[in-house]
Design an enzyme around this catalytic site. Structure first.
Site, PDB file in Angstrom:
ATOM      1  NE  ARG A  88      -3.746  -2.098   2.796  1.00  0.00           N
ATOM      2  CZ  ARG A  88      -3.449  -3.071   3.714  1.00  0.00           C
ATOM      3  NH1 ARG A  88      -2.406  -3.348   4.247  1.00  0.00           N
ATOM      4  NH2 ARG A  88      -4.476  -4.089   3.840  1.00  0.00           N
ATOM      5  CE1 TYR A 115      -6.147  -7.802  -6.822  1.00  0.00           C
ATOM      6  CE2 TYR A 115      -6.620  -8.918  -4.698  1.00  0.00           C
ATOM      7  CZ  TYR A 115      -6.263  -7.746  -5.558  1.00  0.00           C
ATOM      8  OH  TYR A 115      -5.917  -6.481  -4.688  1.00  0.00           O
ATOM      9  CE  LYS A 120      -6.502  -0.379   4.777  1.00  0.00           C
ATOM     10  NZ  LYS A 120      -7.908  -0.529   4.025  1.00  0.00           N
ATOM     11  CG  HIS A 160      -4.570   0.523  -4.366  1.00  0.00           C
ATOM     12  ND1 HIS A 160      -3.855   0.766  -3.120  1.00  0.00           N
ATOM     13  CD2 HIS A 160      -5.470  -0.459  -3.960  1.00  0.00           C
ATOM     14  CE1 HIS A 160      -4.279  -0.054  -2.262  1.00  0.00           C
ATOM     15  NE2 HIS A 160      -5.480  -0.732  -2.785  1.00  0.00           N
ATOM     16  CG  HIS A 220      -6.383  -8.543   1.563  1.00  0.00           C
ATOM     17  ND1 HIS A 220      -6.551  -8.916   0.397  1.00  0.00           N
ATOM     18  CD2 HIS A 220      -6.419  -7.135   1.262  1.00  0.00           C
ATOM     19  CE1 HIS A 220      -6.308  -8.012  -0.575  1.00  0.00           C
ATOM     20  NE2 HIS A 220      -6.450  -6.818   0.154  1.00  0.00           N
ATOM     21  NE  ARG A 276      -2.972  -3.803  -1.243  1.00  0.00           N
ATOM     22  CZ  ARG A 276      -2.520  -4.431  -0.275  1.00  0.00           C
ATOM     23  NH1 ARG A 276      -1.326  -4.584  -0.027  1.00  0.00           N
ATOM     24  NH2 ARG A 276      -3.492  -4.802   0.613  1.00  0.00           N
TER      25      ARG A 276
END
Length: 300
Positions: free
Chosen positions: A148, A279, A172, A244, A270, A247
């Site tokens: 990120r 994806y 995150k 992004h 994630h 990524r």
């Protein structure tokens, strides 16, 4: 309790209890501030503890006429989090949004780049420019490790474990993870780190930050977007590309070449596998090939 008091305490909760980044905190507060602005515009005397579902339904109906479904869903999600916090802290006995559902959204497929397009972008970098090798290392890391933007600009020299072929990033919720890094990406980062970076001014406060601007300070998110936008223009790519996109391309290319979805989930950081599963919708051709190659009844 006033809205100002509620926002202040909610901010502390998001920062200290949930460990969210400043950007995430601002997004959560923005949703509540939008509600406050609505109440002020229509002179509605409601506090965080007294507001009921009817007022919130009216607000959501008002918002729905101004923004798209995705923005509407985000605002509802943000408000649900805010009122869940009030209930959790025993400041409210009921949740005024418990019966309100978010609009159903179509799955948005991420933008991806082909390997040819990535090569064109990297070829467009002017290595004679003082920031050329830095920018090349940035692009190689975005694509080579699926970072990120926030993780890239926070990356520290002490997070590089090149002998073990790993880097450590903080994602995150301040969650750390180790990501494998390939030899070519290591080479490009080392050229910048060992041959270019030592010859520029370095602000002592940012001495451990890997990527620096011309003044020796940490790069901003906006600067990464500017670098990518400039390269897209130089490469004459008629495509909407953001940092992004690298990524997304990292994950898509791994999946297309047979990487395990769980492994990709861990590398991307994630929390849920369902986030990574998006994806699977990008290119199903490799799934067909897998069945034709490995299923025991492929030739029956």
């Amino acid at each position: 309790m006033t809205w100002g008091q509620a926002l202040k305490e909610y901010r502390n909760y998001l920062q200290l209890e949930r460990g969210l980044s400043p950007n995430s905190i601002q997004n959560y507060l923005f949703d509540v501030k939008k509600l406050i602005a609505y109440l002020e515009e229509f002179n509605l005397e409601e506090s965080p503890l007294s507001i009921d579902h009817k007022t919130l339904e009216s607000f959501i109906y008002y918002v729905a006429k101004q923004v798209n479904k995705r923005s509407q869903a985000r605002i509802i999600s943000g408000l649900k989090s805010f009122f869940s916090y009030l209930v959790f802290e025993d400041l409210r006995q009921n949740h005024p949004l418990s019966l309100i559902e978010s609009p159903k959204l179509d799955k948005k497929l991420p933008d991806t780049l082909s390997t040819t397009e990535i090569d064109l972008l990297i070829a467009a970098i002017d290595l004679s420019h003082p920031q050329g090798h830095r920018n090349k290392a940035i692009i190689e890391l975005l694509y080579g490790c699926g970072l990120r933007v926030s993780e890239l600009i926070e990356l520290r020299i002490s997070d590089l474990f090149f002998k073990e072929s790993f880097i450590r990033v903080e994602g995150k919720g301040q969650k750390q993870r180790l990501i494998p890094i390939g030899n070519y990406t290591i080479k490009q980062v080392n050229i910048y780190k060992n041959e270019v970076r030592p010859h520029q001014p370095i602000n002592e406060q940012f001495s451990d930050i890997l990527f620096l601007n011309r003044r020796g300070k940490q790069l901003t998110r906006a600067m990464i977007f500017t670098i990518v936008k400039s390269l897209v223009k130089e490469a004459n790519l008629n495509k909407k590309i953001s940092p992004h996109s690298f990524r997304h391309s990292f994950a898509t290319h791994l999946l297309e070449n047979g990487a395990d979805l769980r492994a990709i989930q861990q590398m991307l950081g994630h929390e849920s596998i369902t986030t990574t599963e998006i994806y699977m919708h990008l290119d199903r051709s490799h799934l067909k090939e897998a069945v034709l190659k490995y299923h025991p009844r492929k030739d029956a």
